[in-house]
Each structure stands twice: as structure tokens, then as C-alpha cells.
Enzyme design. Structure first.
Site, short mmCIF file in Angstrom:
data_model
loop_
_atom_site.label_atom_id
_atom_site.label_comp_id
_atom_site.label_asym_id
_atom_site.label_seq_id
_atom_site.Cartn_x
_atom_site.Cartn_y
_atom_site.Cartn_z
N GLU A 85 -47.48 55.51 21.96
CA GLU A 85 -46.93 56.58 22.45
C GLU A 85 -46.43 57.06 21.04
OE1 GLU A 85 -44.28 55.24 26.13
OE2 GLU A 85 -44.08 53.69 24.91
N HIS A 126 -47.43 47.42 32.50
CA HIS A 126 -48.06 48.31 32.83
C HIS A 126 -50.45 48.25 31.91
CE1 HIS A 126 -44.82 51.63 33.55
NE2 HIS A 126 -44.20 51.19 32.46
#
Ligand code: BG6
Length: 517
Positions: free
Chosen positions: A239, A263
Site C-alpha cells: 500500500e 486478508h
């Protein structure tokens, strides 16, 4: 997947299969929060716009602040203008949708407020809107128990009884195994496990759902999907954003709890699980749990060798200056919370024995990209490999989960000319060019599945607990030790050097997520 036999069916077609929907009410607890404005209402609006909602439904927001139906609708409309994935918002469709939205003011601990909620549901004048209830808990986990108990005592949530009732819960689902078990106990005091839908929004992403389709509808790849052909697997969820305004939450979470426990382990289980006996929710989830249980346990010594954590200090991401984690709002100036994790896992089963699975995630990295790279074994070191050396790269299959959603296969091609020289070339499949820009938000799919009652894309109790066991063993290995100098990385880089060393031990290296033009 389920096709429920329910009365008063309507539309709700996703793909080839038609799902039957009954009238229902979606009750959102914590309705004033960010999630409702950014995700839930936009998702419900789009489902309505695409004619995927039941013919009759209501949305009730339950929260403490004083609001009327109208004032809440106005707020939601302004938020939708900002967060809708399609713009502009259609005034006519919004007006029809807004007519189904109501607000119930109340404190989560106040029994009278739940009676008010019950009266509101009854006032809709249709038994299904009073009995078929999706309770969305967009609230802190510490309040789950209270809400479930209150709705049960008000007669709105039954283990057996008329209609259906389901509880949708958000992450974080606990902060370790013990707290997750406690939450599970609280939720199932008044509800069956089958009524609990634990969200991991990664499972709502089209590309994540495509993992099983890709694996089990194509014979060419599935034959290679094992230790005989696969050299190693890399899963990157990087990210570009930093922690920003979420420092308060992140100080309690860190990258391991925020991304790996949920995740990344979800993506790993879909990539590595065995074929389920059917596409029914329990069959798919059985295999995912089996896979998670086959992950070799990490002792503290393994953690020292196989897990790298990191925290960013000030730097630049894409030319933009970023503060260090310790300078972010609500972060302790001497915080040891990790903003980066890279790890090597082994799956001790027949298919994957000996194949390293490398996982990494972090904030303030150079790119935002989630992808899985299956790297195949190199050819024997004869013929072209012997001549071309390193330029003869190994074959690799990359599943790009986001952005540039698609799949690429890398193989070697001969560079034209009289010399023997090879160059890696790629075949690309891209969702956009193949299917057009149809990208429903994860929450649309997940809300629809919860309304239909199909739990395939939700996390089962044993699954969440097994994932916590893995995360806890890593945390135990860290044993509260402060970060060392080697564990810091500059914002805008790919994490601490130790993350590269982790792969170098086995002659591997991280591959930067592909940028497809
Ligand atoms: C959330 C995490 O669950 O997932 C965030 O709490 C993270 O920290 C986000 O940024 C990533 O989701 P996506 O869909 O943007 O990849």
C-alpha cells in the site's frame, strides 16, 4: 452456492445463477460511522440500481445521534455524491431508494431503544420486513455482545422461529485467539454459527473470487499447481498510503493483525487449498480451514528466521513527503508497532511440502498493488539455461488482484537475431479489456450474499480462530521486543533490507508488482 427456497422470490441474478431473495430489513448498528457512509449505503444503492435487491426491503440506521429520517437521508445523499462508484448519482433512483431508508435513534445499551426499533419494523406492515433481518454490526467488537443480547431479548433475533435473522460483523474480529474465541462465544449465545457472517472484504473482490474459478475450471494450470512444478509462491499486498489518521486503531493492530491475519491468509488459503467437494459454503470453508491447519507452526526460533517486521520512518512516496510512523497522529513517539511484515511459511501437506510461501504487506511502500506470483521451477541447467544464465528467467504466473486486475504468464522467448539469447516475455489477460469496466465494490457482493444467506464468502468460526493461532505464534516470537535499527525502512521503499535477505537465503528475490499499461 445456495439457492434458497424462499417465498416471494425476486431478482438478484449474479452471473449464471439466479438467487432468490425475500423481503427483508437491513439494520445497521453504528449507522453514523464512516463505514455506513463510504461503503454500506453506496453498496446498497448500487444493488438497488442494478435491480439486485429484494422487491421490498428497508434499511434502518441505528445510532445515538439525534436525527430524523429526512435529515439522515440528506446526509447519506451528500456522502453518496462523494463515495458512489458511479457518478452522478441518479436522482430518480436515489429518491426511490431513500424512501426505504429510516433512522432509529438510540443507545446500544438502552432496552427501550430496541423496543422502538421493533415498533419501527412492525410499522412497515409486512411480516417479512419485521422477521427477515440482517443486523449489520458496524460497531466496536466490545459492543457485539450487548447488541446481540438486546435484539434477542426484544424478540428480533431467534435461533429458531419465523423468518431469518443474520448478523454481519466487521473486522477486527478480536486481537488474538483468546479474544476471538470470546467474541465467538458472545455471538453464538443467542445465534447459531450459521447466522453469523464474518466479513473479510478481500473475499468480496472479483479477482479474489476468480482464484478458485481460475484454478478449478482450467485443466492446464491445476496440473502444475503443486510441489513438482512450483518453486515458490509470493503474495504481495503493498500500500502506498501511510497510517495517516488511523493511528489510534493501528497502534492496537499493526500490520500483522490488520492485514496478515485476515486478508493475506485468506488469499493464501484460496491459492493453496485442495478442491472442495462442491461449491457449497461448508465444503469451500472446510478446505480453507484444512489448509490453514496445514501451515507449519512457527516456533520463536522460526519467527526469528522467517518473519521480518518493519516500521517506516520519514521519506517520500511518489515524490510526496511522508512523516515517519512515530510522528503520525495518535501514535506513541516510541511505538514499536509494525507497519510492514514479510514472512516465509511452509504448508506441510502432500501438495505443497517443501515449497516456500512468501507473504509481505506494508504501508508507505512505493506502489499500491496486491498480487500473487506462482514461480515455477527452473529448467535443468543444460541447453539454453547453460548458455543464457540468469537471463533465462523462470516461468511465472501472476494473478493481479488490484489494480490492473488480470493474470499474466511469463515465459522465455528468443531474441531475434543470430545469437542465442533469451528474454522473458508475457501473455496478459486484463479484466477491463475482456469484460469492460464492470467493477462492483466488494461490499455489494458481500451484502447481497448475506441477504441471500450464502456464507461461502464469509469467515467461519474455526477459520478465524485458526488464523489467529498463526498470527499469535508470530507475535509470541516477537515477545514484545522493541524494534531494532535493522527493522526500520524509509517511507517509499520496499521495507527493511531483512525482507530481501529472507528470500536471498534460498536464492529467491521479491518481484515488484507489474505495472501494466
Ligand atoms: C483494511 C485495513 O482491512 O484493508 C487497511 O484495515 C487497509 O489498513 C485495507 O488499507 C486495504 O484494503 P484494499 O481493499 O484497499 O486493498
Amino acid at each position: 452456492m445456495n439457492v434458497l427456497n424462499l417465498s416471494e422470490p425476486s431478482h438478484g441474478d449474479i452471473g449464471a445463477e439466479r438467487k432468490l431473495l425475500t423481503p427483508c430489513t437491513i439494520v445497521i448498528f453504528g449507522a453514523s460511522g464512516d463505514l455506513t457512509a463510504r461503503k454500506l449505503i453506496p453498496a446498497l444503492y448500487h444493488l438497488f440500481k442494478d435491480k439486485q435487491m429484494p422487491q421490498d426491503f428497508r434499511v434502518v440506521g441505528f445510532a445515538r445521534r439525534e436525527k430524523t429520517d429526512d435529515s439522515w437521508r440528506k446526509e447519506l445523499r451528500a456522502d453518496l455524491d462523494e463515495f458512489s462508484r458511479t457518478k452522478p448519482v441518479d436522482d430518480k433512483i436515489w429518491a426511490d431508494f431513500a424512501g426505504k431508508i429510516h433512522y432509529c435513534q438510540g443507545d446500544l445499551t438502552d432496552t427501550a431503544a430496541y423496543h422502538k426499533l421493533e415498533n419501527l419494523l412492525t410499522s412497515f406492515g409486512h411480516a417479512s420486513l419485521r422477521e427477515n433481518l440482517l443486523f449489520y454490526l458496524a460497531i466496536s467488537p466490545s459492543q457485539f455482545g450487548t447488541v446481540v443480547e438486546q435484539v434477542h431479548h426484544t424478540g428480533l433475533l431467534n435461533k429458531e422461529g419465523a423468518g431469518w435473522q443474520r448478523i454481519v460483523v466487521e473486522k477486527p474480529f478480536g486481537h488474538d485467539l483468546a479474544s476471538a474465541q470470546a467474541l465467538n462465544r458472545e455471538l453464538t449465545r443467542f445465534a447459531h454459527e450459521q447466522q453469523v457472517f464474518r466479513i473479510d472484504h478481500y473475499l468480496g473482490k472479483e479477482t479474489v473470487q476468480n482464484i478458485l474459478m481460475f484454478r478449478f475450471s482450467n485443466s492446464i494450470f491445476e496440473q502444475l499447481w503443486n510441489r513438482n512444478s512450483v518453486d515458490h509462491v509470493q503474495i504481495t499486498v503493498s500500500e502506498k498510503i501511510g497510517v495517516g489518521a488511523r493511528g489510534g486503531y493501528y497502534e492496537e493492530a499493526g500490520a500483522l493483525r490488520d492485514m496478515v491475519q485476515n486478508h493475506i491468509l485468506q488469499v493464501l488459503s484460496l491459492i493453496a487449498m485442495e478442491p472442495p467437494v462442491s461449491l457449497e459454503a461448508e465444503a469451500v470453508r472446510d478446505e480453507k480451514v484444512k489448509l490453514l491447519k496445514s501451515i507449519r507452526e512457527l516456533t520463536p526460533e522460526d519467527v526469528a528466521r522467517q518473519v521480518v517486521r518493519g516500521q517506516y520512518f520519514a521519506g517520500q512516496v511518489g515524490g510526496e513527503a511522508r512523516p515517519g510512523y512515530r510522528q503520525e497522529p495518535k501514535v506513541k513517539p516510541d511505538s514499536n508497532v509494525e507497519t510492514f511484515v514479510a514472512l516465509k511459511l511452509f504448508i506441510d501437506n502432500w501438495r505443497w511440502s517443501g515449497v516456500p510461501f512468501y507473504l509481505r504487506t506494508g504501508k508507505n511502500l512505493p506502489l499500491s498493488a496486491s498480487e500473487v506470483r506462482i514461480q515455477f521451477r527452473p529448467t535443468p541447467n543444460v541447453l539454453f539455461a547453460a548458455k543464457c544464465g540468469k537471463s533465462l528467467g523462470a516461468n511465472a504466473l501472476t494473478l493481479r488482484l488490484q489494480p490492473n486486475e488480470g493474470i499474466s504468464l511469463r515465459f522465455n522467448g528468443k531474441v531475434p537475431g543470430s545469437t542465442i539469447s533469451a528474454r522473458p516475455v508475457r501473455m496478459h489477460f486484463s479484466y477491463d479489456s475482456e469484460f469492460g469496466a464492470y467493477t462492483p465494490e466488494a461490499y455489494e457482493r458481500l451484502l447481497l450474499e448475506a441477504i441471500v444467506g450464502d456464507a461461502t464468502l464469509f469467515i467461519r468460526r474455526d477459520e478465524v480462530e485458526t488464523a489467529w493461532q498463526i498470527a499469535d505464534s508470530i507475535r509470541n516470537g516477537w515477545d514484545g521486543k522493541p524494534l531494532t535499527n535493522r527493522e526500520f525502512y524509509s517511507a517509499g521503499t520496499w521495507g527493511p533490507i531483512a525482507a530481501d535477505d529472507l528470500l536471498a537465503q534460498a536464492g529467491h528475490e521479491w518481484h515488484e508488482p507489474a505495472v501494466i499499461r
